[in-house]
Design a protein around this motif. Structure first.
Motif, PDB file in Angstrom:
ATOM      1  N   MET A 148      -3.080   1.360   9.371  1.00 61.12           N
ATOM      2  CA  MET A 148      -3.108  -0.025   8.927  1.00 61.12           C
ATOM      3  C   MET A 148      -1.707  -0.622   9.385  1.00 61.12           C
ATOM      4  SD  MET A 148      -3.122   0.824   4.850  1.00 61.12           S
ATOM      5  CE  MET A 148      -1.596   1.453   4.249  1.00 61.12           C
ATOM      6  N   ARG A 149      -1.561  -0.822  10.579  1.00 61.68           N
ATOM      7  CA  ARG A 149      -0.488  -1.593  11.368  1.00 61.68           C
ATOM      8  C   ARG A 149      -0.079  -2.714  10.867  1.00 61.68           C
ATOM      9  NH1 ARG A 149       2.800   2.818  12.452  1.00 61.68           N
ATOM     10  NH2 ARG A 149       2.245   3.779  14.200  1.00 61.68           N
ATOM     11  N   GLU A 150      -1.411  -3.432  10.462  1.00 66.92           N
ATOM     12  CA  GLU A 150      -0.909  -4.860  10.143  1.00 66.92           C
ATOM     13  C   GLU A 150      -1.118  -5.251   8.443  1.00 66.92           C
ATOM     14  OE1 GLU A 150      -4.362  -7.105  12.136  1.00 66.92           O
ATOM     15  OE2 GLU A 150      -3.562  -6.540  14.115  1.00 66.92           O
ATOM     16  N   CYS A 151      -1.050  -4.019   7.937  1.00 69.90           N
ATOM     17  CA  CYS A 151      -0.892  -4.309   6.465  1.00 69.90           C
ATOM     18  C   CYS A 151       0.798  -4.283   5.947  1.00 69.90           C
ATOM     19  CB  CYS A 151      -1.309  -2.932   5.497  1.00 69.90           C
ATOM     20  SG  CYS A 151      -1.254  -2.699   3.997  1.00 69.90           S
ATOM     21  N   GLY A 152       0.977  -5.439   5.189  1.00 71.44           N
ATOM     22  CA  GLY A 152       2.303  -5.729   4.779  1.00 71.44           C
ATOM     23  C   GLY A 152       2.435  -7.588   5.104  1.00 71.44           C
ATOM     24  N   GLU A 153       3.635  -7.552   4.481  1.00 69.99           N
ATOM     25  CA  GLU A 153       4.033  -9.109   4.561  1.00 69.99           C
ATOM     26  C   GLU A 153       5.291  -9.512   4.985  1.00 69.99           C
ATOM     27  OE1 GLU A 153       4.724  -9.247  -0.377  1.00 69.99           O
ATOM     28  OE2 GLU A 153       2.585  -9.300   0.422  1.00 69.99           O
ATOM     29  N   LEU A 154       5.532 -10.455   5.325  1.00 70.75           N
ATOM     30  CA  LEU A 154       7.066 -11.104   5.666  1.00 70.75           C
ATOM     31  C   LEU A 154       7.507 -11.473   4.316  1.00 70.75           C
ATOM     32  CD1 LEU A 154       9.136 -12.061   7.609  1.00 70.75           C
ATOM     33  CD2 LEU A 154       7.861 -14.093   7.725  1.00 70.75           C
ATOM     34  N   VAL A 155       8.870 -10.761   3.949  1.00 71.83           N
ATOM     35  CA  VAL A 155       9.627 -11.024   2.797  1.00 71.83           C
ATOM     36  C   VAL A 155      10.692 -12.221   3.081  1.00 71.83           C
ATOM     37  CG1 VAL A 155      10.867 -10.271   1.025  1.00 71.83           C
ATOM     38  CG2 VAL A 155       9.321  -8.851   2.012  1.00 71.83           C
ATOM     39  N   LYS A 156      10.200 -13.425   2.482  1.00 74.70           N
ATOM     40  CA  LYS A 156      11.091 -14.675   2.670  1.00 74.70           C
ATOM     41  C   LYS A 156      12.504 -14.539   1.793  1.00 74.70           C
ATOM     42  CE  LYS A 156       9.138 -16.721   5.850  1.00 74.70           C
ATOM     43  NZ  LYS A 156       9.853 -17.179   6.978  1.00 74.70           N
ATOM     44  N   GLN A 164       4.192  -5.274  11.437  1.00 73.78           N
ATOM     45  CA  GLN A 164       3.812  -3.986  12.490  1.00 73.78           C
ATOM     46  C   GLN A 164       4.489  -3.073  11.587  1.00 73.78           C
ATOM     47  OE1 GLN A 164       6.114  -4.963  15.862  1.00 73.78           O
ATOM     48  NE2 GLN A 164       4.465  -6.087  17.048  1.00 73.78           N
ATOM     49  N   ASN A 165       3.321  -2.758  10.562  1.00 67.44           N
ATOM     50  CA  ASN A 165       3.975  -1.734   9.668  1.00 67.44           C
ATOM     51  C   ASN A 165       4.092  -0.051  10.568  1.00 67.44           C
ATOM     52  OD1 ASN A 165       3.620   0.500   7.679  1.00 67.44           O
ATOM     53  ND2 ASN A 165       2.477  -0.745   6.293  1.00 67.44           N
ATOM     54  N   PRO A 166       5.220   0.208  10.283  1.00 64.39           N
ATOM     55  CA  PRO A 166       5.676   1.499  10.695  1.00 64.39           C
ATOM     56  C   PRO A 166       5.486   2.880  10.036  1.00 64.39           C
ATOM     57  CG  PRO A 166       7.589   0.751   9.753  1.00 64.39           C
ATOM     58  CD  PRO A 166       6.431  -0.479   9.559  1.00 64.39           C
ATOM     59  N   TYR A 167       4.917   2.568   8.874  1.00 61.52           N
ATOM     60  CA  TYR A 167       4.614   3.674   7.986  1.00 61.52           C
ATOM     61  C   TYR A 167       3.130   4.363   7.974  1.00 61.52           C
ATOM     62  CZ  TYR A 167       9.104   2.146   6.038  1.00 61.52           C
ATOM     63  OH  TYR A 167      10.570   1.735   5.783  1.00 61.52           O
ATOM     64  N   ALA A 168       2.292   3.305   8.368  1.00 64.66           N
ATOM     65  CA  ALA A 168       0.869   3.633   8.313  1.00 64.66           C
ATOM     66  C   ALA A 168       0.197   3.352   9.549  1.00 64.66           C
ATOM     67  CB  ALA A 168       0.232   2.912   7.023  1.00 64.66           C
ATOM     68  N   PRO A 169       0.121   4.440  10.544  1.00 66.42           N
ATOM     69  CA  PRO A 169      -0.522   4.039  11.906  1.00 66.42           C
ATOM     70  C   PRO A 169      -2.160   3.576  11.717  1.00 66.42           C
ATOM     71  CG  PRO A 169       0.351   6.354  11.628  1.00 66.42           C
ATOM     72  CD  PRO A 169       0.392   5.655  10.363  1.00 66.42           C
ATOM     73  N   MET A 188       0.744  -1.179  -0.057  1.00 61.19           N
ATOM     74  CA  MET A 188      -0.040   0.036   0.061  1.00 61.19           C
ATOM     75  C   MET A 188       1.017   1.420   0.122  1.00 61.19           C
ATOM     76  SD  MET A 188      -2.972  -1.139  -0.283  1.00 61.19           S
ATOM     77  CE  MET A 188      -4.172  -0.007   0.173  1.00 61.19           C
ATOM     78  N   VAL A 189       1.898   1.373   0.634  1.00 65.90           N
ATOM     79  CA  VAL A 189       2.690   2.268   0.822  1.00 65.90           C
ATOM     80  C   VAL A 189       4.018   2.139  -0.082  1.00 65.90           C
ATOM     81  CG1 VAL A 189       1.918   3.251   3.023  1.00 65.90           C
ATOM     82  CG2 VAL A 189       4.024   1.833   3.078  1.00 65.90           C
ATOM     83  N   ALA A 190       4.546   0.864  -0.538  1.00 64.59           N
ATOM     84  CA  ALA A 190       5.242   0.533  -1.425  1.00 64.59           C
ATOM     85  C   ALA A 190       6.524   0.624  -0.672  1.00 64.59           C
ATOM     86  CB  ALA A 190       5.328   1.182  -2.543  1.00 64.59           C
ATOM     87  N   LYS A 191       6.949   0.174   0.436  1.00 62.51           N
ATOM     88  CA  LYS A 191       7.997   0.444   1.455  1.00 62.51           C
ATOM     89  C   LYS A 191       8.490  -0.784   2.128  1.00 62.51           C
ATOM     90  CE  LYS A 191       7.727   5.474   1.985  1.00 62.51           C
ATOM     91  NZ  LYS A 191       6.674   5.773   0.961  1.00 62.51           N
ATOM     92  N   TYR A 192       9.727  -0.943   2.209  1.00 58.07           N
ATOM     93  CA  TYR A 192      10.253  -2.267   3.153  1.00 58.07           C
ATOM     94  C   TYR A 192      10.542  -1.456   4.580  1.00 58.07           C
ATOM     95  CZ  TYR A 192      10.960  -4.557  -0.883  1.00 58.07           C
ATOM     96  OH  TYR A 192      10.631  -5.104  -2.276  1.00 58.07           O
ATOM     97  N   TRP A 193      10.776  -2.494   5.650  1.00 62.38           N
ATOM     98  CA  TRP A 193      11.341  -2.318   6.944  1.00 62.38           C
ATOM     99  C   TRP A 193      11.870  -3.651   7.565  1.00 62.38           C
ATOM    100  CZ3 TRP A 193       5.943  -3.007   6.093  1.00 62.38           C
ATOM    101  CH2 TRP A 193       5.279  -3.897   6.895  1.00 62.38           C
ATOM    102  N   VAL A 194      12.694  -3.538   8.359  1.00 63.72           N
ATOM    103  CA  VAL A 194      13.145  -4.588   9.202  1.00 63.72           C
ATOM    104  C   VAL A 194      12.616  -4.296  10.615  1.00 63.72           C
ATOM    105  CG1 VAL A 194      15.250  -5.720   9.968  1.00 63.72           C
ATOM    106  CG2 VAL A 194      15.258  -4.889   7.625  1.00 63.72           C
ATOM    107  N   ALA A 195      12.256  -5.839  11.088  1.00 68.25           N
ATOM    108  CA  ALA A 195      11.868  -5.581  12.596  1.00 68.25           C
ATOM    109  C   ALA A 195      12.013  -7.012  12.962  1.00 68.25           C
ATOM    110  CB  ALA A 195      10.293  -5.191  12.645  1.00 68.25           C
TER     111      ALA A 195
END
Length: 159
Positions: A151-159, A144-149, A131-138
């Motif tokens: 929609m904190r659960e929006c995103g996927e684990l990248v393998k 736990q999406n740091p970019y969109a308060p 949705m925001v086209a961004k990566y993060w490491v956690a």
């Protein structure tokens, strides 16, 4: 199999074994420095998760990168990658949140490239939000999406 085929097969096997032995060949001091970068990054992530109106201070993260660079020795590839990360962190805009997010996403991609190339397994994972086209490491596997308060659960684990 003919003699030439056998020799070629042996050569290929030796080459593959050699290439695999070259990967992940870093000393413990450098590995610990890379783990410190991950730890400092986690602090930035936690601030973003708890405060939506703050751009976290990345000076400790930059200091961890500088420390890691001092541990690279003759490993020019990791040094080059850490130079890229250092450049990203040095150019962070502390007043423009969207620019900060772009830098954080670029940093996350570069950091995970180092970890993957050197086969460093940790409890930290790479995530992506389409949705925001961004990566993060956690830490962990929970999104736990740091970019969109909103929609904190929006995103996927990248393998």
């Amino acid at each position: 199999m003919h003699t030439k085929e056998k020799l070629l097969m042996k050569f290929i096997i030796v080459l593959i074994l050699f290439l695999f032995s070259c990967k992940g060949n870093i000393d413990s001091a450098l590995k610990n420095s890379l783990l410190k970068i991950l730890s400092e990054n986690q602090k930035v992530h936690e601030i973003l998760m708890s405060k939506t109106d703050v751009i976290p201070d990345t000076k400790p993260l930059l200091a961890a990168v500088t420390e890691a660079k001092s541990q690279t020795g003759k490993n020019e590839e990791i040094k080059k990658q850490l130079d890229k990360i250092e450049s990203i962190l040095s150019s962070i805009n502390s007043t423009d949140k969207e620019a900060f997010f772009e830098s954080l996403s670029s940093f996350s991609e570069a950091l995970t490239d180092i970890l993957k190339a050197n086969q460093i397994q940790t409890e930290y994972n790479k995530f992506y939000c389409p949705m925001v086209a961004k990566y993060w490491v956690a830490k962990g596997e929970a999104v736990q999406n740091p970019y969109a308060p909103e929609m904190r659960e929006c995103g996927e684990l990248v393998k």
